[in-house]
Design an enzyme around this catalytic site. Structure first.
Site, PDB file in Angstrom:
ATOM      1  N   TYR A  90     -15.104  53.774 144.763  1.00 21.12           N
ATOM      2  CA  TYR A  90     -14.086  54.585 143.840  1.00 21.12           C
ATOM      3  C   TYR A  90     -12.182  54.576 144.855  1.00 21.12           C
ATOM      4  O   TYR A  90     -11.634  54.628 143.269  1.00 21.12           O
ATOM      5  CB  TYR A  90     -14.773  55.769 143.975  1.00 21.12           C
ATOM      6  CG  TYR A  90     -14.061  57.147 143.029  1.00 21.12           C
ATOM      7  CD1 TYR A  90     -13.652  57.139 141.628  1.00 21.12           C
ATOM      8  CD2 TYR A  90     -13.105  57.802 143.619  1.00 21.12           C
ATOM      9  CE1 TYR A  90     -13.998  57.682 140.664  1.00 21.12           C
ATOM     10  CE2 TYR A  90     -12.159  58.693 142.672  1.00 21.12           C
ATOM     11  CZ  TYR A  90     -12.681  58.931 141.427  1.00 21.12           C
ATOM     12  OH  TYR A  90     -11.851  59.597 140.729  1.00 21.12           O
ATOM     13  N   LYS A 138      -9.028  53.174 142.959  1.00 25.13           N
ATOM     14  CA  LYS A 138      -8.453  54.212 142.697  1.00 25.13           C
ATOM     15  C   LYS A 138      -7.241  53.534 143.196  1.00 25.13           C
ATOM     16  O   LYS A 138      -5.281  53.716 142.760  1.00 25.13           O
ATOM     17  CB  LYS A 138      -8.144  55.357 142.839  1.00 25.13           C
ATOM     18  CG  LYS A 138      -9.130  55.912 141.779  1.00 25.13           C
ATOM     19  CD  LYS A 138      -8.439  56.122 140.610  1.00 25.13           C
ATOM     20  CE  LYS A 138     -10.264  56.891 139.855  1.00 25.13           C
ATOM     21  NZ  LYS A 138      -9.493  56.900 138.236  1.00 25.13           N
TER      22      LYS A 138
HETATM   23  P1  NAP Z   1     -15.266  63.320 132.574  1.00 23.13           P
HETATM   24  O1  NAP Z   1     -15.231  64.365 132.417  1.00 23.13           O
HETATM   25  O2  NAP Z   1     -15.981  61.907 133.110  1.00 23.13           O
HETATM   26  O3  NAP Z   1     -13.875  62.062 132.010  1.00 23.13           O
HETATM   27  C1  NAP Z   1     -14.040  61.086 131.747  1.00 23.13           C
HETATM   28  C2  NAP Z   1     -14.977  60.471 130.158  1.00 23.13           C
HETATM   29  O4  NAP Z   1     -13.736  58.672 130.735  1.00 23.13           O
HETATM   30  C3  NAP Z   1     -15.372  60.768 129.524  1.00 23.13           C
HETATM   31  O5  NAP Z   1     -15.349  61.738 128.780  1.00 23.13           O
HETATM   32  C4  NAP Z   1     -16.303  59.202 130.283  1.00 23.13           C
HETATM   33  O6  NAP Z   1     -17.279  58.882 129.042  1.00 23.13           O
HETATM   34  C5  NAP Z   1     -15.024  58.433 130.089  1.00 23.13           C
HETATM   35  N1  NAP Z   1     -15.310  57.030 130.413  1.00 23.13           N
HETATM   36  C6  NAP Z   1     -16.176  56.544 130.776  1.00 23.13           C
HETATM   37  N2  NAP Z   1     -16.527  55.482 131.063  1.00 23.13           N
HETATM   38  C7  NAP Z   1     -15.314  55.326 130.116  1.00 23.13           C
HETATM   39  C8  NAP Z   1     -15.316  53.406 129.297  1.00 23.13           C
HETATM   40  N3  NAP Z   1     -16.151  52.110 129.313  1.00 23.13           N
HETATM   41  N4  NAP Z   1     -14.341  53.519 128.605  1.00 23.13           N
HETATM   42  C9  NAP Z   1     -13.386  54.392 127.530  1.00 23.13           C
HETATM   43  N5  NAP Z   1     -13.785  55.573 128.372  1.00 23.13           N
HETATM   44  C10 NAP Z   1     -14.896  56.170 129.509  1.00 23.13           C
HETATM   45  O7  NAP Z   1     -14.172  62.729 133.824  1.00 23.13           O
HETATM   46  P2  NAP Z   1     -12.385  63.670 134.486  1.00 23.13           P
HETATM   47  O8  NAP Z   1     -12.583  63.891 136.332  1.00 23.13           O
HETATM   48  O9  NAP Z   1     -12.047  64.514 133.434  1.00 23.13           O
HETATM   49  O10 NAP Z   1     -12.345  62.298 134.891  1.00 23.13           O
HETATM   50  C11 NAP Z   1     -10.812  62.114 134.615  1.00 23.13           C
HETATM   51  C12 NAP Z   1     -10.280  60.585 135.236  1.00 23.13           C
HETATM   52  O11 NAP Z   1      -8.966  61.826 136.375  1.00 23.13           O
HETATM   53  C13 NAP Z   1     -10.630  59.584 136.336  1.00 23.13           C
HETATM   54  O12 NAP Z   1     -10.139  58.584 136.562  1.00 23.13           O
HETATM   55  C14 NAP Z   1     -11.248  59.767 137.403  1.00 23.13           C
HETATM   56  O13 NAP Z   1     -11.321  59.453 138.585  1.00 23.13           O
HETATM   57  C15 NAP Z   1      -9.791  61.421 137.564  1.00 23.13           C
HETATM   58  N6  NAP Z   1     -10.073  62.026 138.587  1.00 23.13           N
HETATM   59  C16 NAP Z   1     -10.971  62.858 138.520  1.00 23.13           C
HETATM   60  C17 NAP Z   1     -10.738  64.042 139.568  1.00 23.13           C
HETATM   61  C18 NAP Z   1     -11.631  65.273 139.431  1.00 23.13           C
HETATM   62  O14 NAP Z   1     -11.832  65.914 140.518  1.00 23.13           O
HETATM   63  N7  NAP Z   1     -12.357  65.292 138.227  1.00 23.13           N
HETATM   64  C19 NAP Z   1      -9.998  63.773 140.767  1.00 23.13           C
HETATM   65  C20 NAP Z   1      -9.211  62.797 140.929  1.00 23.13           C
HETATM   66  C21 NAP Z   1      -8.515  61.893 140.525  1.00 23.13           C
HETATM   67  P3  NAP Z   1     -18.851  59.078 129.373  1.00 23.13           P
HETATM   68  O15 NAP Z   1     -19.021  60.768 129.779  1.00 23.13           O
HETATM   69  O16 NAP Z   1     -20.202  58.778 128.486  1.00 23.13           O
HETATM   70  O17 NAP Z   1     -19.039  58.599 130.531  1.00 23.13           O
END
Ligand code: NAP
Length: 240
Positions: A150, A154
């Protein structure tokens, strides 16, 4: 009634059905934009928006999503790359990380962002303008023990964003990278249930809207001189 500094803008959001991406789409609509919500299972789009099935690891699917957004709205002014995966259980000590875990995390987080950025530049170059927002993580800057795949994915997103910003400045396309800290979303909820980060100067975890408002600003003309920026939105975590 919506309407504000994104009036008339068209914003395509990947990962737009959940967590941060969902919030980005909601905030952009509140601020006057029309949005194309792209996800594996995009769900129902609110009135005036479109929901598109799109796996960011598939370049042909990404191309189709941009074509559909342009068919619906005529252009794509901004793109926010929120699609991502995190596997805390299998992305542990490096000796325990399987080829499958490494490949999947890199495929979605890094190659997926590349696929979307490449298509965005094709479209925006023809339009003569655009704003691309990528979502990395504080782990791209700080590192995080036993989060190898991961963190690498990133770090790649952050480096890609900077390189692209330099390349695309003369094309009137801005590229900025947000590095969120710990945000309460479906991605983190299981982990946060038993482990809370204890060094957060702001005194609370992040809400998806904390990231969404930053993304909306970067999509807008209000950030017209901002490109190649690394925007850390982490409640002070990385400084502490
Ligand atoms: P989330 O709620 O799991 O949302 C991510 C979305 O991306 C989900 O709907 C997921 O679908 C979808 N996805 C996964 N694989 C995909 C693909 N191949 N094509 C299209 N869509 C896809 O996560 P989040 O926390 O909102 O994260 C959003 C972004 O922020 C991510 O890049 C994550 O790494 C980054 N981020 C998050 C945090 C945090 O603390 N939450 C911190 C730093 C960075 P499924 O649910 O069906 O897999």
């Amino acid at each position: 009634m919506s309407g504000d500094y994104l009036d008339g803008k068209v914003v395509l959001v990947t990962g737009g059905a959940s967590g941060i991406g969902r919030s980005v789409a909601e905030v952009c609509v509140e601020l006057g934009a029309r949005t194309a919500i792209c996800d594996l299972v995009p769900g129902e789009a609110p009135e005036g928006q479109v929901a598109l099935n799109c796996d960011v690891t598939d370049p042909a699917a990404v191309e189709r999503a941009f074509a559909a957004a342009r068919e619906a709205f005529g252009r794509v002014d901004a793109v926010v790359n929120c699609a991502g995966v995190w596997r805390p259980r299998s992305d542990g000590p490096i000796t325990a990380v399987s080829d499958e875990t490494w490949d999947r995390i890199i495929a979605v987080n890094l190659t997926g962002t590349f696929n979307v950025c490449r298509e965005a530049v094709r479209v925006m170059e023809a339009q003569g303008h655009g704003s691309i927002v990528t979502i990395a993580s504080v782990v791209a800057i700080t590192g995080w023990e036993k989060l190898n795949a991961y963190s690498a994915s990133k770090g790649g997103v952050l480096s890609l964003s900077r390189a692209l910003a330099i390349e695309c400045g003369p094309k009137n396309i801005r590229v900025n990278c947000i590095c969120p800290g710990v945000i309460e979303t479906p991605m983190t909820e299981k982990v946060l249930a038993y482990s809370q980060p204890d060094v957060l100067p702001i005194g609370r975890l992040g809400h998806p809207r904390d990231i969404a408002h930053t993304a909306a600003f970067l999509c807008s003309d209000r950030s017209g001189f901002t490109t190649a920026a690394t925007v850390v939105v982490d409640g002070g975590f990385s400084a502490a």
